[in-house]
Design a protein around this motif. Structure first.
Motif, PDB file in Angstrom:
ATOM      1  N   PRO A 452      -2.066  -9.084  13.387  1.00 33.76           N
ATOM      2  CA  PRO A 452      -1.565  -9.702  12.084  1.00 33.76           C
ATOM      3  C   PRO A 452      -0.151  -9.624  11.818  1.00 33.76           C
ATOM      4  O   PRO A 452       0.389 -10.510  10.805  1.00 33.76           O
ATOM      5  CB  PRO A 452      -2.320  -8.625  11.041  1.00 33.76           C
ATOM      6  CG  PRO A 452      -2.301  -7.416  11.969  1.00 33.76           C
ATOM      7  CD  PRO A 452      -2.435  -7.804  13.113  1.00 33.76           C
ATOM      8  N   LEU A 453       0.650  -9.050  12.502  1.00 36.30           N
ATOM      9  CA  LEU A 453       2.152  -9.104  12.454  1.00 36.30           C
ATOM     10  C   LEU A 453       2.744 -10.008  13.555  1.00 36.30           C
ATOM     11  O   LEU A 453       4.018 -10.069  13.536  1.00 36.30           O
ATOM     12  CB  LEU A 453       2.865  -7.847  12.755  1.00 36.30           C
ATOM     13  CG  LEU A 453       2.504  -6.714  11.393  1.00 36.30           C
ATOM     14  CD1 LEU A 453       3.446  -5.570  11.616  1.00 36.30           C
ATOM     15  CD2 LEU A 453       2.924  -7.392  10.143  1.00 36.30           C
ATOM     16  N   SER A 478      -5.594 -11.206   5.826  1.00 31.99           N
ATOM     17  CA  SER A 478      -6.298 -11.038   4.728  1.00 31.99           C
ATOM     18  C   SER A 478      -5.771 -10.001   3.899  1.00 31.99           C
ATOM     19  O   SER A 478      -4.715  -9.210   4.216  1.00 31.99           O
ATOM     20  CB  SER A 478      -7.785 -10.433   5.274  1.00 31.99           C
ATOM     21  OG  SER A 478      -7.680  -9.294   5.920  1.00 31.99           O
ATOM     22  N   ALA A 479      -6.214  -9.882   2.900  1.00 29.17           N
ATOM     23  CA  ALA A 479      -5.929  -9.005   1.762  1.00 29.17           C
ATOM     24  C   ALA A 479      -6.069  -7.510   2.331  1.00 29.17           C
ATOM     25  O   ALA A 479      -5.219  -6.501   2.239  1.00 29.17           O
ATOM     26  CB  ALA A 479      -6.216  -8.976   0.230  1.00 29.17           C
ATOM     27  N   GLU A 484      -3.490  -2.424   4.636  1.00 30.84           N
ATOM     28  CA  GLU A 484      -3.385  -1.510   5.647  1.00 30.84           C
ATOM     29  C   GLU A 484      -1.879  -1.492   6.336  1.00 30.84           C
ATOM     30  O   GLU A 484      -1.448  -0.556   6.802  1.00 30.84           O
ATOM     31  CB  GLU A 484      -4.154  -1.938   6.980  1.00 30.84           C
ATOM     32  CG  GLU A 484      -5.592  -1.601   6.597  1.00 30.84           C
ATOM     33  CD  GLU A 484      -6.698  -2.208   7.736  1.00 30.84           C
ATOM     34  OE1 GLU A 484      -6.199  -2.505   8.743  1.00 30.84           O
ATOM     35  OE2 GLU A 484      -8.016  -1.820   7.522  1.00 30.84           O
ATOM     36  N   LEU A 485      -1.207  -2.611   6.353  1.00 29.77           N
ATOM     37  CA  LEU A 485      -0.037  -2.653   6.940  1.00 29.77           C
ATOM     38  C   LEU A 485       0.974  -2.350   5.846  1.00 29.77           C
ATOM     39  O   LEU A 485       2.405  -2.127   6.050  1.00 29.77           O
ATOM     40  CB  LEU A 485       0.488  -4.207   7.313  1.00 29.77           C
ATOM     41  CG  LEU A 485      -0.396  -4.633   8.753  1.00 29.77           C
ATOM     42  CD1 LEU A 485      -0.353  -6.127   8.922  1.00 29.77           C
ATOM     43  CD2 LEU A 485      -0.150  -3.889   9.829  1.00 29.77           C
ATOM     44  N   GLY A 486       0.678  -2.302   4.613  1.00 27.35           N
ATOM     45  CA  GLY A 486       1.593  -1.812   3.535  1.00 27.35           C
ATOM     46  C   GLY A 486       2.420  -3.017   3.018  1.00 27.35           C
ATOM     47  O   GLY A 486       3.474  -2.913   2.179  1.00 27.35           O
ATOM     48  N   GLU A 501      12.281  -3.734  -6.418  1.00 28.78           N
ATOM     49  CA  GLU A 501      10.748  -3.349  -7.340  1.00 28.78           C
ATOM     50  C   GLU A 501       9.791  -4.127  -6.781  1.00 28.78           C
ATOM     51  O   GLU A 501      10.298  -5.369  -5.969  1.00 28.78           O
ATOM     52  CB  GLU A 501      10.797  -3.406  -8.688  1.00 28.78           C
ATOM     53  CG  GLU A 501      11.403  -4.787  -9.172  1.00 28.78           C
ATOM     54  CD  GLU A 501      11.553  -4.962 -10.586  1.00 28.78           C
ATOM     55  OE1 GLU A 501      11.590  -5.902 -11.124  1.00 28.78           O
ATOM     56  OE2 GLU A 501      11.958  -3.777 -11.248  1.00 28.78           O
ATOM     57  N   LYS A 502       8.547  -3.842  -6.974  1.00 31.66           N
ATOM     58  CA  LYS A 502       7.290  -4.311  -6.267  1.00 31.66           C
ATOM     59  C   LYS A 502       7.451  -5.769  -7.124  1.00 31.66           C
ATOM     60  O   LYS A 502       7.400  -6.136  -8.431  1.00 31.66           O
ATOM     61  CB  LYS A 502       6.105  -4.058  -6.330  1.00 31.66           C
ATOM     62  CG  LYS A 502       4.709  -4.508  -5.781  1.00 31.66           C
ATOM     63  CD  LYS A 502       3.633  -3.791  -5.956  1.00 31.66           C
ATOM     64  CE  LYS A 502       2.366  -4.143  -5.569  1.00 31.66           C
ATOM     65  NZ  LYS A 502       1.273  -3.540  -5.397  1.00 31.66           N
TER      66      LYS A 502
END
Length: 537
Positions: A452-453, A478-479, A484-486, A501-502
């Motif tokens: 995924p990375l 996927s979401a 899982e990867l943060g 910030e997010k």
């Protein structure tokens, strides 16, 4: 089977301990009368392990009882000590299992998704430091007494504990009774096979717990991952940090090694600027080895990690690290990739047709899932860490790691010992024979790397031309993978106060951004600012 003939899980004793009791009962009582050498030799001739008997205090009535100890080896696992106590005065009895080996270098976590009644029969070794969880019900059996049982046995024990005191609870606290009763009924349904599939986890910081694997496990059904313990977990296991100033001040380098030592950051002073400047004086050069002092992940004593920055041709920079501790002989190696997080993941298919394909360089990152469908092999993320080697070297390591898990170290023929069922033994032998043929390149097969990375790589033998043995494709994560990867919780937006910030994005905005990136990538448009797209995805 009729309902009235159904076996009560609470009245049935756990099979492993029943086998132990039968073995103890069948032993001759000659050693009670005489403990001379001839009796031990007679027991050895009969093919039985010696049971040590020790007079010990009963914690129930404070009279003397008897503890029996048996050292044995669990197939696919390691040596353990089975303990059984019985008091003739009050009838109190207790059984427990302890690891006979040392604390492992890393903690271990097993995840098993049960989808059939056969999975209930899988053996489980739960050490006294392990926590067992049923994920769907969010219930946990905390660390405590060690157990040698199966999945059904652990679920039965949880059910028994939950039902204890329910009659009194129904009168005094009906609301709490109803909540617990809902969990009890759901757990009973699970045990009867009415709620398949569901997942269980076994997390042990000492690394001495285990769930039995199967050669038929596919699609992330069985996952084993290892992790470095935290300082708190080391303290709980009695692996406190060394207080010796001499050990901390003495660099632990391998004999004959002369690595470039990175200046240490002062941890005793309060001058942060001075500590920052000490690292700014270091130039990171490709190919040069750097050494950093760290606490050993195995024993927490001072150790060193050697780091080297490498440039993989036609890929990116990677950091190869190796840890060695002279105090406990801990050794480990890993490979990390650098650079930004790409907007998409990548899948790589390699078709192995000739022996030259086995000599290709391959980089499997720690986030990569490796699959070989022809050999029923699936290495999920977290099981092997990062590896930079050849295709043959990677397959050989997978085979050796699996063999150590399934068979004993001295079992070169792969018999699995007398306790392994013939059907399972034959299945594992066929599995390893097929994997050996793949390592020798005796048939054509395909290897899939799904990352995924996009941090994994397989060497192109036809550079700069396309390699007919390689196929690559990008895919949208996927979401679940981003969680899982943060990536979902990353703070990528700078606020008015200068703090990050997010960046909250709606699902529609996320989907729209993904489509725009896909269209731009397909049209061959170069994206100058990949950071903006990363924050959107």
């Amino acid at each position: 089977m009729a309902d009235n003939d159904r076996e009560d899980p609470f009245e049935r004793e756990e099979r492993p301990f029943q086998a132990l009791k039968d073995q103890i009962a069948n032993l001759s009582l000659r050693d009670r009368e005489s403990d001379d050498k001839s009796n031990h030799e007679a027991i050895a001739d009969e093919g039985l392990k010696v049971v040590e008997k020790i007079e010990s205090l009963c914690m129930n009535c404070e009279e003397n009882g008897e503890t029996r100890l048996l050292l044995t080896k669990i197939p696919y696992f390691r040596e353990i000590i089975l303990m059984s106590f019985y008091c003739d005065s009050c009838g109190f009895s207790n059984t427990e299992v302890r690891s006979a080996g040392q604390i492992q270098e890393k903690g271990s976590k097993y995840t098993l998704t049960l989808d059939s009644s056969e999975d209930m029969e899988r053996q489980v070794v739960k050490s006294d430091t392990a926590a067992f969880r049923v994920e769907e019900l969010d219930i946990e059996m905390p660390a405590g007494h060690g157990r040698l049982t199966n999945v059904e046995g652990l679920l039965s024990e949880i059910l028994k504990d939950l039902e204890y005191g329910q009659k009194l609870r129904k009168k005094e606290d009906p609301e709490l009774y109803e909540k617990i009763e809902d969990i009890v009924q759901a757990l009973i349904k699970m045990m009867l096979g009415g709620r398949f599939p569901f997942s269980i986890t076994l997390d042990d910081p000492s690394g001495n717990s285990w769930i039995e694997p199967s050669a038929q496990d596919k699609d992330r059904k069985y996952i084993k991952s290892e992790y470095s313990r935290t300082a708190e977990q080391n303290a709980e296991l009695g692996l406190g940090e060394s207080n010796s100033n001499t050990d901390q001040d003495t660099p632990h380098h391998p004999p004959g090694a002369t690595p470039h030592v990175v200046p240490q950051i002062s941890t005793t002073g309060n001058d942060d600027e001075e500590a920052k400047d000490s690292m700014e004086d270091v130039d990171i050069v490709d190919g040069e080895v750097y050494s950093l002092p760290i606490p050993c992940p195995g024993c927490t004593k001072p150790a060193h990690v050697n780091l080297q920055l490498l440039n993989v041709p036609h890929f990116k920079q990677v950091i190869v690290s190796a840890v060695m501790c002279l105090a406990c002989n801990y050794r480990s190696s890993d490979v990390k990739t650098g650079g930004e997080i790409p907007a998409k993941g990548k899948r790589i298919w390699l078709t192995v047709r000739e022996p030259i394909d086995l000599r290709r360089d391959i980089l499997k990152s720690e986030t990569c899932c490796l699959k070989i469908p022809a050999c029923d092999v699936e290495a999920v993320p977290g099981t092997m860490g990062g590896r930079l080697t050849t295709v043959e070297g990677l397959l050989t390591q997978i085979r050796d790691d699996l063999r150590k898990t399934i068979f004993e170290d001295d079992d070169e023929e792969g018999t699995g010992g007398d306790s392994m069922p013939e059907e399972k033994r034959q299945g594992w032998q066929e599995f390893f024979a097929r994997l050996d043929r793949a390592i020798r390149g005796e048939f054509e097969y395909e290897i899939l790397l799904e990352d995924p990375l996009a941090n994994s790589y397989v060497q192109n033998l036809m550079v700069p031309e396309p390699d007919p043995g390689l196929r690559e494709e990008e895919y949208a994560r996927s979401a679940e993978e981003e969680d899982e990867l943060g990536i979902t919780d990353m703070k990528t937006k700078e606020g008015q106060d200068g703090e990050y910030e997010k960046d909250e994005i709606t699902a529609e905005e996320r989907e729209k951004a993904a489509k725009l990136i896909e269209e731009a990538t397909g049209a061959g448009v170069a994206m100058a600012d990949s950071g903006k797209h990363e924050s959107l995805i």
